[in-house]
Design a protein around this motif. Structure first.
Motif, PDB file in Angstrom:
ATOM      1  N   GLY A 156       0.842  -1.269  -0.042  1.00  0.00           N
ATOM      2  CA  GLY A 156      -0.105  -0.162  -0.002  1.00  0.00           C
ATOM      3  C   GLY A 156       0.721   1.206  -0.011  1.00  0.00           C
ATOM      4  N   LYS A 157       0.359   2.348  -0.026  1.00  0.00           N
ATOM      5  CA  LYS A 157       0.901   3.650  -0.163  1.00  0.00           C
ATOM      6  C   LYS A 157       1.817   3.863   1.245  1.00  0.00           C
ATOM      7  N   GLY A 158       2.742   4.544   0.956  1.00  0.00           N
ATOM      8  CA  GLY A 158       3.707   5.037   2.134  1.00  0.00           C
ATOM      9  C   GLY A 158       2.905   5.345   3.332  1.00  0.00           C
ATOM     10  N   GLY A 159       3.268   4.830   4.738  1.00  0.00           N
ATOM     11  CA  GLY A 159       2.562   5.455   5.838  1.00  0.00           C
ATOM     12  C   GLY A 159       1.198   5.145   5.877  1.00  0.00           C
ATOM     13  N   VAL A 160       0.489   4.083   5.231  1.00  0.00           N
ATOM     14  CA  VAL A 160      -0.948   3.842   5.301  1.00  0.00           C
ATOM     15  C   VAL A 160      -1.272   2.743   6.627  1.00  0.00           C
ATOM     16  N   GLY A 161      -0.086   2.164   6.904  1.00  0.00           N
ATOM     17  CA  GLY A 161      -0.361   0.961   8.036  1.00  0.00           C
ATOM     18  C   GLY A 161       0.083  -0.379   7.409  1.00  0.00           C
ATOM     19  N   LYS A 162       0.942  -0.388   6.674  1.00  0.00           N
ATOM     20  CA  LYS A 162       1.420  -1.743   6.155  1.00  0.00           C
ATOM     21  C   LYS A 162       2.063  -2.713   7.266  1.00  0.00           C
ATOM     22  N   THR A 163       2.931  -2.069   8.051  1.00  0.00           N
ATOM     23  CA  THR A 163       3.774  -2.623   8.800  1.00  0.00           C
ATOM     24  C   THR A 163       2.521  -2.988  10.397  1.00  0.00           C
ATOM     25  N   THR A 164       1.683  -2.052  10.499  1.00  0.00           N
ATOM     26  CA  THR A 164       0.764  -2.232  11.490  1.00  0.00           C
ATOM     27  C   THR A 164      -0.035  -3.655  11.290  1.00  0.00           C
ATOM     28  N   LEU A 165      -0.368  -3.465   9.667  1.00  0.00           N
ATOM     29  CA  LEU A 165      -1.151  -4.543   9.399  1.00  0.00           C
ATOM     30  C   LEU A 165      -0.457  -6.040   9.416  1.00  0.00           C
ATOM     31  N   CYS A 214      -9.108  -1.289   4.679  1.00  0.00           N
ATOM     32  CA  CYS A 214      -9.378   0.275   4.799  1.00  0.00           C
ATOM     33  C   CYS A 214      -8.915   0.651   6.340  1.00  0.00           C
ATOM     34  N   ASN A 215      -7.841   1.157   6.439  1.00  0.00           N
ATOM     35  CA  ASN A 215      -7.081   1.192   7.855  1.00  0.00           C
ATOM     36  C   ASN A 215      -7.583   3.054   8.237  1.00  0.00           C
ATOM     37  N   GLY A 216      -7.776   3.147   9.590  1.00  0.00           N
ATOM     38  CA  GLY A 216      -7.769   4.210  10.160  1.00  0.00           C
ATOM     39  C   GLY A 216      -9.162   5.003   9.760  1.00  0.00           C
ATOM     40  N   LEU A 217     -10.227   4.278  10.154  1.00  0.00           N
ATOM     41  CA  LEU A 217     -11.562   4.920  10.116  1.00  0.00           C
ATOM     42  C   LEU A 217     -11.624   5.630  11.469  1.00  0.00           C
ATOM     43  N   THR A 248     -10.461  -1.118   9.644  1.00  0.00           N
ATOM     44  CA  THR A 248      -9.903  -0.960  10.832  1.00  0.00           C
ATOM     45  C   THR A 248      -9.839   0.402  11.358  1.00  0.00           C
ATOM     46  N   PRO A 249      -9.988   0.606  12.576  1.00  0.00           N
ATOM     47  CA  PRO A 249     -10.210   1.950  13.166  1.00  0.00           C
ATOM     48  C   PRO A 249      -8.947   2.689  13.293  1.00  0.00           C
ATOM     49  N   PHE A 250      -9.162   4.009  13.163  1.00  0.00           N
ATOM     50  CA  PHE A 250      -8.162   4.960  13.461  1.00  0.00           C
ATOM     51  C   PHE A 250      -8.105   4.959  15.238  1.00  0.00           C
ATOM     52  N   VAL A 251      -6.956   4.843  15.718  1.00  0.00           N
ATOM     53  CA  VAL A 251      -6.621   4.694  17.074  1.00  0.00           C
ATOM     54  C   VAL A 251      -6.193   5.936  17.518  1.00  0.00           C
ATOM     55  N   PHE A 252      -7.212   6.622  18.209  1.00  0.00           N
ATOM     56  CA  PHE A 252      -6.796   8.171  18.618  1.00  0.00           C
ATOM     57  C   PHE A 252      -6.064   8.161  19.873  1.00  0.00           C
ATOM     58  N   ASP A 261       0.180  -1.406  21.352  1.00  0.00           N
ATOM     59  CA  ASP A 261      -1.326  -1.373  21.950  1.00  0.00           C
ATOM     60  C   ASP A 261      -2.225  -1.103  20.717  1.00  0.00           C
ATOM     61  N   LEU A 262      -1.624  -0.168  19.769  1.00  0.00           N
ATOM     62  CA  LEU A 262      -2.223  -0.057  18.543  1.00  0.00           C
ATOM     63  C   LEU A 262      -2.515  -1.267  17.589  1.00  0.00           C
ATOM     64  N   VAL A 263      -1.279  -2.131  17.373  1.00  0.00           N
ATOM     65  CA  VAL A 263      -1.442  -3.314  16.793  1.00  0.00           C
ATOM     66  C   VAL A 263      -2.523  -4.015  17.408  1.00  0.00           C
ATOM     67  N   GLN A 316      -5.435  -3.232  19.097  1.00  0.00           N
ATOM     68  CA  GLN A 316      -6.369  -2.759  18.686  1.00  0.00           C
ATOM     69  C   GLN A 316      -7.016  -3.149  17.366  1.00  0.00           C
ATOM     70  N   VAL A 317      -6.151  -2.896  16.413  1.00  0.00           N
ATOM     71  CA  VAL A 317      -6.450  -3.268  15.027  1.00  0.00           C
ATOM     72  C   VAL A 317      -6.785  -4.585  14.782  1.00  0.00           C
ATOM     73  N   ALA A 318      -6.007  -5.597  15.516  1.00  0.00           N
ATOM     74  CA  ALA A 318      -6.178  -7.136  15.425  1.00  0.00           C
ATOM     75  C   ALA A 318      -7.556  -7.290  15.884  1.00  0.00           C
ATOM     76  N   PRO A 340       4.033  12.989  15.623  1.00  0.00           N
ATOM     77  CA  PRO A 340       5.223  12.563  16.202  1.00  0.00           C
ATOM     78  C   PRO A 340       5.786  11.149  15.996  1.00  0.00           C
ATOM     79  N   ARG A 341       4.785  10.181  15.532  1.00  0.00           N
ATOM     80  CA  ARG A 341       5.145   9.050  15.165  1.00  0.00           C
ATOM     81  C   ARG A 341       5.970   9.165  13.748  1.00  0.00           C
ATOM     82  N   ARG A 342       5.713  10.047  12.965  1.00  0.00           N
ATOM     83  CA  ARG A 342       6.646  10.363  11.680  1.00  0.00           C
ATOM     84  C   ARG A 342       7.685  11.205  11.998  1.00  0.00           C
TER      85      ARG A 342
HETATM   86  N1  LIG Z   1      -5.347   2.363  12.664  1.00  0.00           N
HETATM   87  C1  LIG Z   1      -4.249   3.419  12.913  1.00  0.00           C
HETATM   88  N2  LIG Z   1      -4.632   4.467  13.963  1.00  0.00           N
HETATM   89  C2  LIG Z   1      -3.862   5.378  14.298  1.00  0.00           C
HETATM   90  N3  LIG Z   1      -2.359   5.294  13.903  1.00  0.00           N
HETATM   91  C3  LIG Z   1      -2.323   4.301  12.892  1.00  0.00           C
HETATM   92  C4  LIG Z   1      -3.152   3.478  12.570  1.00  0.00           C
HETATM   93  N4  LIG Z   1      -2.480   2.606  11.683  1.00  0.00           N
HETATM   94  C5  LIG Z   1      -1.179   2.998  11.531  1.00  0.00           C
HETATM   95  N5  LIG Z   1      -1.024   4.226  12.440  1.00  0.00           N
HETATM   96  C6  LIG Z   1       0.236   5.021  12.682  1.00  0.00           C
HETATM   97  O1  LIG Z   1       0.504   5.253  11.443  1.00  0.00           O
HETATM   98  C7  LIG Z   1       1.862   5.311  11.274  1.00  0.00           C
HETATM   99  C8  LIG Z   1       2.314   4.392   9.907  1.00  0.00           C
HETATM  100  O2  LIG Z   1       1.829   3.125  10.331  1.00  0.00           O
HETATM  101  P1  LIG Z   1       2.875   1.790   9.616  1.00  0.00           P
HETATM  102  O3  LIG Z   1       4.029   2.014   9.928  1.00  0.00           O
HETATM  103  O4  LIG Z   1       2.024   0.812  10.016  1.00  0.00           O
HETATM  104  O5  LIG Z   1       2.598   2.296   8.311  1.00  0.00           O
HETATM  105  P2  LIG Z   1       3.465   1.703   6.984  1.00  0.00           P
HETATM  106  O6  LIG Z   1       2.429   1.587   5.800  1.00  0.00           O
HETATM  107  O7  LIG Z   1       4.108   0.476   7.323  1.00  0.00           O
HETATM  108  O8  LIG Z   1       4.608   2.796   6.667  1.00  0.00           O
HETATM  109  P3  LIG Z   1       5.745   2.671   5.879  1.00  0.00           P
HETATM  110  O9  LIG Z   1       5.364   3.142   4.398  1.00  0.00           O
HETATM  111  O10 LIG Z   1       6.507   4.011   6.413  1.00  0.00           O
HETATM  112  O11 LIG Z   1       6.570   1.612   5.749  1.00  0.00           O
HETATM  113  C9  LIG Z   1       2.568   4.536  12.344  1.00  0.00           C
HETATM  114  O12 LIG Z   1       2.987   5.472  13.360  1.00  0.00           O
HETATM  115  C10 LIG Z   1       1.372   4.036  13.009  1.00  0.00           C
HETATM  116  O13 LIG Z   1       1.488   4.009  14.475  1.00  0.00           O
END
Ligand SMILES: Nc1ncnc2c1ncn2[C@@H]1O[C@H](COP(=O)(O)OP(=O)(O)OP(=O)(O)O)[C@@H](O)[C@H]1O
Ligand SMILES: [Mg+2]
Lengths: 306, 373
Positions: free
Chosen positions: A15-24, A219-222, A282-286, A293-295, A297-299, B256-258
């Motif tokens: 997925g695009k940079g920063g969308v949450g790939k590693t989190t997933l 679809c991450n971050g709702l 998966t929800p946006f975790v405020f 903990d984020l992981v 909640q997503v799981a 801050p996470r970025r």
């Molecule tokens: N559902 C969510 N709610 C809140 N924050 C999130 C969520 N998913 C991801 N994040 C935050 O967004 C940031 C990017 O997430 P992550 O590292 O998983 O993305 P990535 O797609 O792997 O990024 P990269 O392209 O840099 O590898 C992290 O700081 C993560 O904590």
């Protein structure tokens, strides 16, 4: 739905940079490990993302343990090259001399696709290895553009190299990646127009160029704030003077929340109607205690969509 | 807090602005907005973008962007004699055109070589290298006062600055000698004995077969022809990137996470001859704080909304205020990183950019509104 994802041997997440790939990747890995599978998470030179989530000191070429049944490694091209040459060249010393040579390094770095090919070789190696075998290997692919390039290498190199060790290996790799029973791709996106556009495009490109089955879209971050125009209008009426202290911030915030609400609805609908692929949200975790903990909640939300 | 506004004088003086930052932070939009502001200030400006959103092209009144410059209709914004053109990078075509220009009679053979085709298509540094290549021509003879360069969404921005060096590796004389025996001086007995090329070639043919090695040889030989030209351009681009009239804009997220990503980009530039003009923290929520919550708590507001809607709206504002808190922490971290370099924020907006005016208004957050003279 989730079962369909986790029953394969090899999952690529992109997925695009920063969308949450590693989190997933981490969330899917935890879920599978909890089901009793032996799981390996593979980063491609993105250290320290997983290291940070699981608070472990090192994740390198050698496998590190993250949790019960859950392991990780970080594959860097130079190590993969060394491993590949080591298998082809019988003498360890000659292999090291070749790989360690500066000029050879320049060659491999600049010759097209060689680095990508050895990374793919190593991924296939981990999927098929038996010593400690894994039921599931999840690859944290780089951002989409680079991911397509990487996945295409096996095919395009196989066209060019028809005999020899590499050809044999590339055919195996290609067979593994394109076998829908064994391998699948998960696309991660956000409920925003640009990322969804890119996901739809990516899905189309992958179909024609890569042939690895897309088995899920996340679809991450709702945000789920559910603010409607009626709410912003009521707030605006209640505030009266729109320039009073705090009023501009409040109205701007509600406008933003309303926009997010609308986007979330619209983009989820687009993903649902334009792709016939299992869709997860998966929800946006405020607020969260930690990355781990984020992981979790997503799981937890993924599990609800099992 | 970050500085409110800074002067836009750099836009009137610079020859090249380069927006750097990791993916998804709004680099492309920021590049276009800065270019538009410069044009409105009276400069002949070009924005060279990578992978623009269709909507961005539309906001500039263009159906789409292509590999050649398209003029943007500025209307009243052209009052000071400036102009704006926009162009999208097509790495593959740029590479082919470069070969055609420099390789003369050999061009056709290079373009047909399968390894060349794969490289153009897949080599990780191609896009980065070609954006610099394209820049070279436009900078030297494009006829623009200012070029604003958007950089590709690399895994890390380092790729961008390393591209010339990495691609130059293709032309390493010793590597070429393995494949093209008479490309250098006559090699002596010792060189033959210790030539790593022999071992690599043997390895490569074990791995890939003789045909693969033959094709690689043809590829390297073909590239030898364009090598001198590549080298000259590479050196010149190296200078352009460090010129006194070249300025860098680091675009980042206040999250801050970025922050690590932004610091990484920062460290890559700091201490080099590359001058950082400012750091732009895009899509910030730092404006959402206690004042908004206090407004909601006013008795007449609460009464007018009613308990149910009040609770709902309060929850939404609370969520945004928590993002505000988070972003303010990120901004503080980045400000201490940036030292005396200005750090500016652009707020997250609840709507898309559809028009030139909306694009221009993005720069109001950096420099204040454009003063009419
Ligand atoms: N559902 C969510 N709610 C809140 N924050 C999130 C969520 N998913 C991801 N994040 C935050 O967004 C940031 C990017 O997430 P992550 O590292 O998983 O993305 P990535 O797609 O792997 O990024 P990269 O392209 O840099 O590898 C992290 O700081 C993560 O904590
Ligand atoms: Mg990641």
């Amino acid at each position: 739905m989730l079962k369909g994802l986790l029953q394969r041997k090899l999952l690529f997440v992109t997925g695009k940079g920063g969308v949450g790939k590693t989190t997933l990747v981490a969330a899917l890995g935890l879920l599978a490990a909890r089901q009793g599978k032996r799981v390996l998470l593979c980063e491609l030179d993105t250290d320290p993302s997983l290291r940070r989530i699981f608070s472990v000191p090192v994740i390198g070429f050698e496998t590190a343990r993250l949790a019960d049944n859950l392991y990780a490694c970080n594959l860097v091209a130079a190590d993969c090259m060394r491993a590949f040459v080591g298998r082809v060249v019988p003498s360890r010393r000659i292999a090291d001399a070749i790989v360690g040579n500066r000029i050879v390094g320049i060659f491999f770095e600049s010759a097209p696709s060689v680095m990508e090919a050895v990374i793919l070789d190593q991924i296939a190696e981990r999927v098929t290895q038996e010593k400690p075998g894994y039921d599931l290997v999840i690859i944290d692919l780089p951002a989409s553009g680079h991911a397509i390039k990487l996945l295409r290498v096996a095919r395009s190199m196989a066209e060019m190299v028809s005999i020899g060790e590499l050809a044999k290996r590339l055919r195996e790799v290609d067979a593994l990646f394109t076998d829908p029973a064994r391998a699948g791709l998960v696309l991660v996106t956000l409920p925003e127009e640009m990322p969804v556009n890119e996901t739809l495009e990516l899905a189309a490109n992958l179909k024609s160029a890569v042939k690895t089955a897309i088995v899920g879209v996340v679809c991450n971050g709702l945000r789920h704030l559910e603010v409607e125009a009626a709410d912003t209008e009521a707030a605006s009426a209640a505030l009266g003077d729109a320039s009073a202290s705090g009023a501009p911030e409040l109205l701007e915030a509600l406008e933003l929340a309303r926009y997010w609400t609308e986007q979330e609805r619209e983009q989820l609908a687009r993903l649902r109607t334009e792709l016939s692929i299992p869709l997860f949200d998966t929800p946006f975790v405020f607020s969260k205690a930690s990355d781990r903990d984020l992981v979790d909640q997503v799981a937890a939300r993924l599990l609800e969509q099992a | 807090m970050s500085e409110l506004h800074i002067s836009d004088s750099v836009l009137s003086e610079a020859k090249l602005l380069i927006c750097v930052g990791t993916g998804g932070v709004g680099k492309t939009t920021t590049s276009a907005a800065l270019a538009l502001r410069a044009a409105a200030l009276g400069r002949r400006t070009l924005v060279l973008t990578i992978d623009p959103a269709k909507r961005l092209a539309n906001a500039m009144g263009l159906e789409s962007l292509g590999n050649e410059a398209r003029p943007v209709e500025l209307g009243s914004l052209a009052a000071r004699g400036g102009s704006l053109a926009a162009m999208m990078l097509d790495a593959q075509r740029t590479f082919d055109e470069l070969i055609i220009r420099t390789a003369g009679v050999h061009a056709e053979r290079i373009l047909k070589n399968r390894i060349y085709r794969i490289m153009v298509d897949q080599f990780a540094g191609t896009q980065e290298y070609m954006s610099l290549e394209r820049l070279y021509d436009l900078y030297e003879r494009g006829g623009y006062d200012l070029i604003v360069l958007d950089t590709p969404p690399s895994k890390n921005t380092l790729d961008f600055f390393d591209a010339p060096r990495k691609t130059a590796g293709l032309f390493d004389e010793q590597v070429m000698r393995w494949f093209v025996p008479n490309s250098g001086s006559e090699s002596g007995f010792f060189q033959k004995l210790f030539n790593p090329g022999a071992a690599v070639l043997k390895l490569l043919s074990t791995i890939g077969g003789d045909k693969f090695v033959a094709e690689l040889g043809e590829f390297f030989e073909a590239l030898r022809v364009v090598r001198a030209e590549f080298k000259v351009r590479g050196d010149r681009v190296h200078e352009i990137l460090r010129d006194g009239r070249t300025h860098y804009v680091v675009v980042a997220s206040p999250d801050p996470r970025r922050v690590d990503e932004a610091c990484y980009v920062w460290d890559r530039l700091a201490g080099t001859r590359m001058q950082i003009w400012m750091m732009v923290l895009n899509r910030s929520h730092d404006q959402f704080g206690a004042a908004g919550a206090a407004a909601l708590a006013r008795p007449e507001v609460a009464a007018s909304l009613g308990p149910e809607r009040l609770a709902h709206v309060s929850r939404a504002y609370g969520a945004l205020a928590s993002l505000g808190l988070r972003d303010r922490a990120g901004i503080d971290l980045l400000m201490s990183k940036a030292g005396t370099t200005p750090v500016l924020t652009v707020p997250a907006k609840g709507r898309d950019i559809h028009t030139l005016e909306e694009l221009l208004s993005m720069t109001d957050h950096l420099f204040g509104p454009l003063t009419s003279t």
